[in-house]
Design a protein around this motif. Structure first.
Motif: not given
Length: 192
Positions: A95-99, A135-138, A158-162
């Protein structure tokens, strides 16, 4: 008109659209040896020992079944007893966050003055930044040659998942890209 053949334009638009929407990166992490033959059979070790590669049981079953289906479509057969290729996979869901920087002038870009552009939501707001969770899914897949006891290839998608739906779609697309990368790797070494 630039294109004399009208059939090419839709093909180019579709290619551009699918390439721009592709948000899955494939990395070839490790290869311990070059393939010395074209493999005919495989086993997915996760299925056989009951080890889940994903936390979600349903998603894990989908990924396992899709991987088996794609490899069988390439001409390999699933063999439990004496496979020529052993495959295992695992995932890392971080789990991650970005601005996210919001545009203060959403309709007109950065115009200096426009008499029709006034939105009280943006009046006297200097910082238009919000935070987005994702989420950064690997997805890591190892292709192992049991005769050499070495890794033929280790691929990471690798992909970003929302959202959960996005996670399912990107996991299946990742497996598709991994199977295609495996096929390309085997064919390129066979051509050498």
């Amino acid at each position: 008109m630039i294109f004399k053949n009208k059939n090419i334009l839709p093909l180019l638009l579709i290619t551009f659209f699918t390439a721009s929407c592709s948000s899955i990166e494939i990395f070839k992490e490790k290869t311990e040896f070059a393939p010395y033959k074209e493999y005919g059979s495989f086993v997915i070790i996760n299925k056989e020992i009951g080890h889940r590669g994903f936390n979600d049981t349903y998603l894990d079953a989908l990924v396992s079944d899709e991987l088996q289906y794609l490899l069988e479509a390439q001409g390999l057969r699933y063999e439990r007893e004496n496979p020529e290729l052993v495959i295992r996979y695992t995932s890392n869901e971080d789990p991650r966050q970005k601005e996210v920087y919001n545009n203060q002038y959403p309709m007109w870009g950065g115009r200096v003055w426009d008499p029709w552009m006034f939105d009280p939501r943006f009046y006297n707001q200097q910082n238009m930044v919000s935070t987005k969770n994702y989420q950064l899914m690997q997805l890591m897949v190892d292709f192992i040659d049991p005769n050499n006891d070495k890794i033929l290839m280790q691929l990471t998608a690798v992909s970003e998942v929302t959202s959960p739906k996005d996670k399912k779609n990107k996991a299946l697309k990742s497996i598709e890209k991994i199977a295609e990368t495996y096929k390309t790797h085997i064919q390129s070494k066979k051509a050498d």
